[in-house]
Design an enzyme around this catalytic site. Sequence first.
Site, mmCIF file in Angstrom:
data_model
loop_
_atom_site.group_PDB
_atom_site.id
_atom_site.type_symbol
_atom_site.label_atom_id
_atom_site.label_comp_id
_atom_site.label_asym_id
_atom_site.label_seq_id
_atom_site.Cartn_x
_atom_site.Cartn_y
_atom_site.Cartn_z
ATOM 1 C CG ASN A 1 -1.776 1.216 1.353
ATOM 2 O OD1 ASN A 1 -2.444 1.574 0.389
ATOM 3 N ND2 ASN A 1 -1.800 1.881 2.508
ATOM 4 C CG HIS B 1 -0.279 6.215 4.826
ATOM 5 N ND1 HIS B 1 -1.652 6.247 4.978
ATOM 6 C CD2 HIS B 1 0.227 7.058 5.755
ATOM 7 C CE1 HIS B 1 -1.953 7.072 5.959
ATOM 8 N NE2 HIS B 1 -0.843 7.580 6.450
ATOM 9 C CB SER C 1 5.368 5.175 4.055
ATOM 10 O OG SER C 1 5.803 6.222 4.898
ATOM 11 C CG ASP D 1 -2.436 3.562 7.209
ATOM 12 O OD1 ASP D 1 -2.519 2.980 6.119
ATOM 13 O OD2 ASP D 1 -3.200 4.499 7.545
HETATM 14 C C1 GRF Z 1 -2.682 8.874 -2.474
HETATM 15 O O1 GRF Z 1 -2.319 10.042 -1.789
HETATM 16 C C2 GRF Z 1 -2.316 7.655 -1.687
HETATM 17 O O2 GRF Z 1 -1.154 7.814 -0.933
HETATM 18 C C3 GRF Z 1 -3.502 7.484 -0.770
HETATM 19 O O3 GRF Z 1 -4.606 7.837 -1.548
HETATM 20 C C4 GRF Z 1 -4.207 8.742 -2.564
HETATM 21 C C5 GRF Z 1 -4.618 8.137 -3.864
HETATM 22 O O4 GRF Z 1 -4.376 8.992 -4.954
HETATM 23 N N1 GRF Z 1 -3.547 6.147 -0.226
HETATM 24 P P1 GRF Z 1 -4.426 8.418 -6.410
HETATM 25 O O5 GRF Z 1 -5.812 7.780 -6.582
HETATM 26 O O6 GRF Z 1 -3.328 7.419 -6.572
HETATM 27 O O7 GRF Z 1 -4.262 9.597 -7.308
#
Ligand code: GRF
Length: 223
Positions: free
Chosen positions: A114, A116, A143, A152
């Site tokens: 994932n 984050h 991260s 997370d």
């Molecule tokens: C990103 O900031 C990611 O870190 C978080 O959700 C957002 C998704 O953005 N988990 P995208 O859909 O990849 O543009």
Amino acid sequence: MVTSKFRRRVAVLVSGRGSNMAALIAAARNADYPAEIALVLSNRSDAAGLNTAASAGIATRVVDQSGFGKDREAFERAVDNELQAHRIELVCLAGFMRVLAPGFVQRWEGRLINIHPSLLPAFKGLDTHARALDAGVKIHGASVHFVTAELDSGAIIAQAAVPVLAADTEETLAARVLSAEHRIYPLALRLVAENRAQLVEGRCITDGAVAADAVLTVPSEIG
Ligand code: GRF
């Protein structure tokens, strides 16, 4: 696009915009990238990322969570079925706004990652940029981590740091972090796909050949 038997088959799970998904698709266009994006799956039929993926010629599926009510396990079985049907080996969550149940997470342990938008373990959960501004931190970032049952909290694979500037708003900070995300997610997936980053007893063990500066992007390097 060159395919090879050495490219790991990856699914990207999205709920919205899909800019990280697009960064992974772009990276996987390189013949020497060790993964191919074989499936983009969303829990929402209106996720913009689905259109981007379809335009790139990638198989898309919707497993609409509203069809499953509160039955989280049935929803996740349906997701799992799609992953099996597409012979997926690694799963990347990219803005997938569902907390996955422990059974699913265990089945994919070490193969589920994932991204984050914070320097974990700081600012787990939502609204990370507003909370970073509130806290007055001078360095923020993103991260990529292995997913574990606790939100997370899984072992960190790669991080990128960005400066927090005096004039920053939530939007300007989010944009700076997002461009860092687009750089480290492909890097982290490469490490996992090549088995150079592995989950071992709850920790991310990286191959000795991975230099520290390959997994940390210092602020001056972020455009
Ligand atoms: C990103 O900031 C990611 O870190 C978080 O959700 C957002 C998704 O953005 N988990 P995208 O859909 O990849 O543009």
